[in-house]
Design a protein around this motif. Sequence first.
Motif, PDB file in Angstrom:
ATOM      1  N   HIS A 219       0.827  -1.207   0.000  1.00  0.00           N
ATOM      2  CA  HIS A 219       0.000   0.000   0.000  1.00  0.00           C
ATOM      3  C   HIS A 219       0.862   1.258   0.000  1.00  0.00           C
ATOM      4  N   GLU A 220       1.892   1.264   0.830  1.00  0.00           N
ATOM      5  CA  GLU A 220       2.706   2.468   0.957  1.00  0.00           C
ATOM      6  C   GLU A 220       3.676   2.649  -0.208  1.00  0.00           C
ATOM      7  N   GLN A 221       4.110   1.559  -0.831  1.00  0.00           N
ATOM      8  CA  GLN A 221       5.052   1.703  -1.934  1.00  0.00           C
ATOM      9  C   GLN A 221       4.365   2.039  -3.249  1.00  0.00           C
ATOM     10  N   PHE A 222       3.134   1.608  -3.420  1.00  0.00           N
ATOM     11  CA  PHE A 222       2.466   1.789  -4.714  1.00  0.00           C
ATOM     12  C   PHE A 222       1.220   2.671  -4.662  1.00  0.00           C
ATOM     13  N   ALA A 223       0.283   2.364  -3.784  1.00  0.00           N
ATOM     14  CA  ALA A 223      -0.997   3.079  -3.802  1.00  0.00           C
ATOM     15  C   ALA A 223      -0.848   4.550  -3.426  1.00  0.00           C
ATOM     16  N   LEU A 224      -0.157   4.829  -2.344  1.00  0.00           N
ATOM     17  CA  LEU A 224      -0.022   6.219  -1.897  1.00  0.00           C
ATOM     18  C   LEU A 224       0.752   7.086  -2.889  1.00  0.00           C
ATOM     19  N   PRO A 225       1.928   6.654  -3.378  1.00  0.00           N
ATOM     20  CA  PRO A 225       2.630   7.488  -4.366  1.00  0.00           C
ATOM     21  C   PRO A 225       1.845   7.698  -5.653  1.00  0.00           C
ATOM     22  N   SER A 226       1.084   6.688  -6.064  1.00  0.00           N
ATOM     23  CA  SER A 226       0.272   6.841  -7.264  1.00  0.00           C
ATOM     24  C   SER A 226      -0.787   7.907  -7.056  1.00  0.00           C
ATOM     25  N   ALA A 227      -1.430   7.903  -5.885  1.00  0.00           N
ATOM     26  CA  ALA A 227      -2.433   8.923  -5.584  1.00  0.00           C
ATOM     27  C   ALA A 227      -1.800  10.309  -5.515  1.00  0.00           C
ATOM     28  N   GLN A 228      -0.595  10.397  -4.965  1.00  0.00           N
ATOM     29  CA  GLN A 228       0.084  11.687  -4.844  1.00  0.00           C
ATOM     30  C   GLN A 228       0.444  12.274  -6.204  1.00  0.00           C
ATOM     31  N   ALA A 229       0.570  11.416  -7.217  1.00  0.00           N
ATOM     32  CA  ALA A 229       0.866  11.902  -8.562  1.00  0.00           C
ATOM     33  C   ALA A 229      -0.363  12.444  -9.269  1.00  0.00           C
ATOM     34  N   VAL A 236      -5.178  14.186  -0.795  1.00  0.00           N
ATOM     35  CA  VAL A 236      -4.781  12.770  -0.766  1.00  0.00           C
ATOM     36  C   VAL A 236      -5.220  12.178   0.573  1.00  0.00           C
ATOM     37  N   PRO A 237      -6.008  11.100   0.586  1.00  0.00           N
ATOM     38  CA  PRO A 237      -6.398  10.482   1.861  1.00  0.00           C
ATOM     39  C   PRO A 237      -5.164  10.038   2.644  1.00  0.00           C
ATOM     40  N   GLN A 238      -5.109  10.374   3.924  1.00  0.00           N
ATOM     41  CA  GLN A 238      -3.939  10.111   4.748  1.00  0.00           C
ATOM     42  C   GLN A 238      -4.187   9.107   5.862  1.00  0.00           C
ATOM     43  N   ASP A 239      -5.435   8.683   6.057  1.00  0.00           N
ATOM     44  CA  ASP A 239      -5.735   7.839   7.211  1.00  0.00           C
ATOM     45  C   ASP A 239      -5.035   6.485   7.178  1.00  0.00           C
ATOM     46  N   SER A 240      -4.650   6.020   5.991  1.00  0.00           N
ATOM     47  CA  SER A 240      -3.986   4.715   5.886  1.00  0.00           C
ATOM     48  C   SER A 240      -2.478   4.843   5.724  1.00  0.00           C
ATOM     49  N   ALA A 241      -1.950   6.055   5.855  1.00  0.00           N
ATOM     50  CA  ALA A 241      -0.513   6.283   5.671  1.00  0.00           C
ATOM     51  C   ALA A 241       0.220   6.208   7.004  1.00  0.00           C
ATOM     52  N   GLY A 242       1.397   5.593   6.989  1.00  0.00           N
ATOM     53  CA  GLY A 242       2.259   5.573   8.161  1.00  0.00           C
ATOM     54  C   GLY A 242       1.696   4.836   9.358  1.00  0.00           C
ATOM     55  N   ALA A 312      -9.832   5.029   3.294  1.00  0.00           N
ATOM     56  CA  ALA A 312      -8.640   5.425   2.548  1.00  0.00           C
ATOM     57  C   ALA A 312      -8.035   4.238   1.804  1.00  0.00           C
ATOM     58  N   MET A 313      -7.965   3.086   2.464  1.00  0.00           N
ATOM     59  CA  MET A 313      -7.418   1.896   1.816  1.00  0.00           C
ATOM     60  C   MET A 313      -8.223   1.521   0.576  1.00  0.00           C
ATOM     61  N   ILE A 314      -9.528   1.507   0.717  1.00  0.00           N
ATOM     62  CA  ILE A 314     -10.398   1.134  -0.399  1.00  0.00           C
ATOM     63  C   ILE A 314     -10.186   2.062  -1.585  1.00  0.00           C
ATOM     64  N   LEU A 315     -10.223   3.348  -1.321  1.00  0.00           N
ATOM     65  CA  LEU A 315     -10.097   4.325  -2.397  1.00  0.00           C
ATOM     66  C   LEU A 315      -8.723   4.255  -3.056  1.00  0.00           C
ATOM     67  N   LEU A 316      -7.677   4.231  -2.254  1.00  0.00           N
ATOM     68  CA  LEU A 316      -6.314   4.267  -2.797  1.00  0.00           C
ATOM     69  C   LEU A 316      -5.958   2.978  -3.530  1.00  0.00           C
ATOM     70  N   GLU A 317      -6.334   1.861  -2.971  1.00  0.00           N
ATOM     71  CA  GLU A 317      -5.999   0.588  -3.614  1.00  0.00           C
ATOM     72  C   GLU A 317      -6.754   0.429  -4.929  1.00  0.00           C
ATOM     73  N   ARG A 318      -8.064   0.583  -4.838  1.00  0.00           N
ATOM     74  CA  ARG A 318      -8.870   0.267  -6.023  1.00  0.00           C
ATOM     75  C   ARG A 318      -8.647   1.275  -7.146  1.00  0.00           C
ATOM     76  N   MET A 319      -8.541   2.538  -6.824  1.00  0.00           N
ATOM     77  CA  MET A 319      -8.480   3.545  -7.881  1.00  0.00           C
ATOM     78  C   MET A 319      -7.058   3.895  -8.296  1.00  0.00           C
ATOM     79  N   PHE A 320      -6.098   3.806  -7.376  1.00  0.00           N
ATOM     80  CA  PHE A 320      -4.757   4.282  -7.712  1.00  0.00           C
ATOM     81  C   PHE A 320      -3.696   3.190  -7.815  1.00  0.00           C
ATOM     82  N   ARG A 321      -3.913   2.022  -7.185  1.00  0.00           N
ATOM     83  CA  ARG A 321      -2.914   0.957  -7.346  1.00  0.00           C
ATOM     84  C   ARG A 321      -3.292  -0.037  -8.430  1.00  0.00           C
TER      85      ARG A 321
END
Length: 439
Positions: A219-229, A236-242, A312-321
């Motif tokens: 999640h942190e290596q792929f989904a979050l950076p993809s959303a940040q781009a 950017v949803p942050q609840d699932s970060a760190g 946050a996990m649902i949104l970032l994984e499904r849409m950005f990873r």
Amino acid sequence: MSGTDAAQRRTDAAYPLKTDAAYRLQDDMLDEAARLGRTLVPRVDAFRARQRDDGTVPDPKDADRRGLAVLKDEAADWFAAHGRSAQADALAADVDDWLAAGLDTPPHFARSRDALTAPADGDWAAFLAPVQTTNSVPPVGRRLEFFLVRRKEPDALPELAVHYPHPKNNCQATVLLAGSEGLREGNCIVFFPENVAAHDKVTEQKYAIFFFNKFRRIHEQFALPSAQAVLTPDSVPQDSAGLDPGVCYQARSVWGYLHDYFHHQGRWPLDRHVKLKMNWFIGLLEELKVDARTALACHTDALVPYAGEQIAMILLERMFRYPLDAHAVRNFDAGTGVFLFSWLRGHGALVADGAGLLRLDQERMIDALRELVDTIEGMEAAVQTPAEYRSAARELVRTLLRPGAEGDRYAFTDDQQTLLRARERLAALPPLHFAPAEL
């Protein structure tokens, strides 16, 4: 989000955050996992390197046959010594039949597939067979794989299940203790009976094993950076970060439970329509529907723990990873993410910011998810036959996913290409490698 905030306050009180050290797995199988990592697993890795994607061994040599026979004996002895005699017998029969047919023929490990039983919470399970390791490091195919897992359901599950009682909970949240290369490296976090190389079709899913301890780093290596781009920094949803590794495992496991719970609700529940749900268009809408319903439950129900993290996990994984897949136009999960992106765009939840980025409006997102559920469930209620269901699902999907080239399920529009901004950069990163029992 008032519902999310209330749920989060309740989560913090009932399930206080633990330190990394408090979550470090104390497991009596860890020593055994380490031993298998020095003995059986290297044999599996060596054999799988000789296989094609369909599981066959090209121009098999005597060394291949001897190696598989030795591996069979070692693994069968291990299964039998650890109280899994049925698996030992099934493995021996499957390997013997394959050797007799020739390793250049597709493997058929239905006996091994059917001999595996889902472990109870706290118990362990192991498996050896040619398996499709979805999203693993290429080459991905039905190669020989081994895993040893410990089932570890989320702490909140007993109370959650009272309010969301699952009629047939066949999903298992597990920690991967030991695994061959297809599971030890890359992004594969699922194992289903239909992943096992076999000539027959699975008619009932008796287990669904998820290696959720792998999720956090993926999640942190792929989904979050993809959303940040794609998104403005402030949206950017942050609840699932760190997250603390153990907290991330708990939250992801609750999402897994609710996701499967919603699969078994409504007009066409999964357990009674497994074959129908495997239709590409129906399945795409099904996945979106159950994840949207999970997010809505997190938003509105104060009884659901880890609400913000799950949304946050649902949104970032499904849409950005998921759309980052190299073969996204043929990939089922990628299609769900692309469809969701265009749905949110069309409902004002993703709007251009003027700096080449999009701004996510989370309140409008919730409204859009609610309308998405209503649209899909309305379509499901309107159809009477499987043929009508397939036709209506295709028609709905095609409103946002245009037909693609021959062999492709869809084609990206110019707007949907936005999701691929980070694909090349993230694809160049080294594959993730997971140590045994890593949270």
